[in-house]
Motif scaffolding. Sequence first.
Motif, short mmCIF file in Angstrom:
data_model
loop_
_atom_site.label_atom_id
_atom_site.label_comp_id
_atom_site.label_asym_id
_atom_site.label_seq_id
_atom_site.Cartn_x
_atom_site.Cartn_y
_atom_site.Cartn_z
N PHE A 219 -10.26 -6.13 -6.47
CA PHE A 219 -9.39 -5.14 -5.31
C PHE A 219 -8.41 -4.39 -6.02
O PHE A 219 -7.66 -5.18 -5.91
N ASP A 220 -7.73 -3.69 -6.30
CA ASP A 220 -7.08 -2.25 -7.04
C ASP A 220 -6.25 -1.85 -5.56
O ASP A 220 -5.98 -0.78 -5.23
N LEU A 221 -4.96 -2.88 -5.46
CA LEU A 221 -4.20 -1.88 -4.00
C LEU A 221 -3.74 -1.25 -4.63
O LEU A 221 -3.35 0.10 -3.93
N SER A 222 -3.54 -0.90 -5.63
CA SER A 222 -3.46 0.48 -6.17
C SER A 222 -3.62 1.54 -6.77
O SER A 222 -3.04 2.54 -7.10
N LEU A 251 -16.71 -1.37 -2.27
CA LEU A 251 -18.18 -2.35 -1.77
C LEU A 251 -17.91 -3.10 -0.36
O LEU A 251 -19.04 -3.15 0.07
N ASP A 252 -16.41 -3.02 -0.61
CA ASP A 252 -16.40 -3.80 1.07
C ASP A 252 -14.75 -2.75 1.54
O ASP A 252 -13.58 -3.97 1.60
N PRO A 253 -15.15 -1.75 2.11
CA PRO A 253 -13.65 -1.37 2.28
C PRO A 253 -12.79 -2.24 3.53
O PRO A 253 -11.50 -2.08 3.35
N GLU A 254 -13.47 -2.97 4.52
CA GLU A 254 -12.76 -3.78 5.50
C GLU A 254 -12.04 -4.85 4.88
O GLU A 254 -10.87 -4.85 5.10
N CYS A 255 -13.15 -5.34 4.10
CA CYS A 255 -11.77 -6.82 3.15
C CYS A 255 -10.56 -6.19 2.51
O CYS A 255 -9.84 -6.55 2.03
N HIS A 256 -10.95 -4.69 1.81
CA HIS A 256 -9.84 -4.29 0.98
C HIS A 256 -8.59 -4.26 1.79
O HIS A 256 -7.19 -4.37 1.30
N TYR A 262 -2.61 -8.39 4.60
CA TYR A 262 -1.78 -9.79 3.73
C TYR A 262 -0.94 -9.77 2.98
O TYR A 262 -0.17 -10.31 2.45
N TYR A 263 -0.90 -8.63 1.54
CA TYR A 263 -0.42 -8.01 0.38
C TYR A 263 1.23 -8.28 0.54
O TYR A 263 2.39 -9.13 0.53
N TYR A 264 1.25 -7.54 2.10
CA TYR A 264 2.34 -7.87 2.48
C TYR A 264 3.70 -8.82 2.98
O TYR A 264 4.43 -9.48 2.96
N LEU A 265 2.60 -9.50 3.87
CA LEU A 265 2.84 -10.88 4.66
C LEU A 265 3.36 -12.00 3.71
O LEU A 265 4.34 -12.34 3.92
N ILE A 266 2.26 -11.56 2.62
CA ILE A 266 3.15 -13.22 1.92
C ILE A 266 4.24 -12.64 0.83
O ILE A 266 4.24 -13.97 0.25
N LEU A 267 3.77 -10.99 0.76
CA LEU A 267 4.89 -10.67 -0.23
C LEU A 267 6.47 -11.39 0.98
O LEU A 267 7.16 -11.21 -0.13
N ASP A 268 6.48 -11.28 1.44
CA ASP A 268 7.79 -10.92 2.68
C ASP A 268 7.76 -12.73 2.55
O ASP A 268 9.22 -13.53 2.97
N LEU A 269 6.91 -13.78 2.52
CA LEU A 269 6.59 -14.53 2.76
C LEU A 269 7.93 -15.39 1.15
O LEU A 269 8.03 -16.19 1.19
#
Length: 304
Positions: A219-222, A251-256, A262-269
């Motif tokens: 899952f390439d976030l960038s 493979l799965d755009p919804e999961c991506h 989730y990345y932004y929430l976890i980053l803030d946590l």
Amino acid sequence: MQKTTILDSTGSPIFQQPQLVVATMNSDGSINTSSIQPLNQWNNEHRSSELVSHAHGYDLMSILSNELSLVDVNDEGFLQSKIFITPDQNVSVMRLLGKVAEAVVVKKCNEDIQANRRWGMYARKGKTPHKSLDSFIAIGTGLNSTQRLYPTKYSPSDPQRDIIWINEENKKQELLQITKNTNSAIIAGVQLKVSLDGFKYIYRSDVAKGKYEVPLVYFDLSNDYYKLTNAIYREEPDVKIGVDILRGKDLDPECHDLLVSYYYLILDLVNGKMTMDQMIKDELLFDSFKKEVQEQQGKKVIVV
């Protein structure tokens, strides 16, 4: 189509030009102007944690608590994080997001028959999402639900397989890869990687000739998958792009997209900009979640 102008608390238009936005809605049906973001920013820049927590905070907290044992309730009744943060916060975020991805994909496969066929097809290195895959269910080798329901399949330190598939009627039967010219059976599965920098964290360390028996789903976030795989192929032409390494977004755009949020929430946590108590906006859901956490026993800390 009726044109609606969104105003701020003073009655002035929030945006000078019409544009698509992401926003939350109040209980009376009005737009909550305190948390609003242009769609272009939402898709291409830092997503508003306020908006993400409204949409996905409860689900993420459920994963952190139920599947990863990373949420507790302290003596004062507040939710408490059990995430161990390394000196490199980015490493902490990505390692944790990788564990979350495992839960996200498993949940998707178990709720969506087409997704299960698609993921199972790639896991067995097949070419057709066949209905025979409907007899198999996805489980995460490092998830609490697997430890509870299928203890012999629980293997959080497995360096190869984050997700495997087992027969729903015969739990001992695992999905196997489609192999040619070999007498050995290879258990099907996928390895998941989530990163903002595939060259730094995947290129030489995770995709080497013959290292993985099972496909690696990145899952390439960038959006660096194609640049990465071109470089890999130049050095390792035996690595089959699209078979040995696949792009999670394709493979799965919804999961991506969910993992991006989730990345932004976890980053803030991790960096302390948000607490566990701020993750769930609905008070009834929050109280329900806190009771669930309080009922759980024997929780452990996962070092990320």
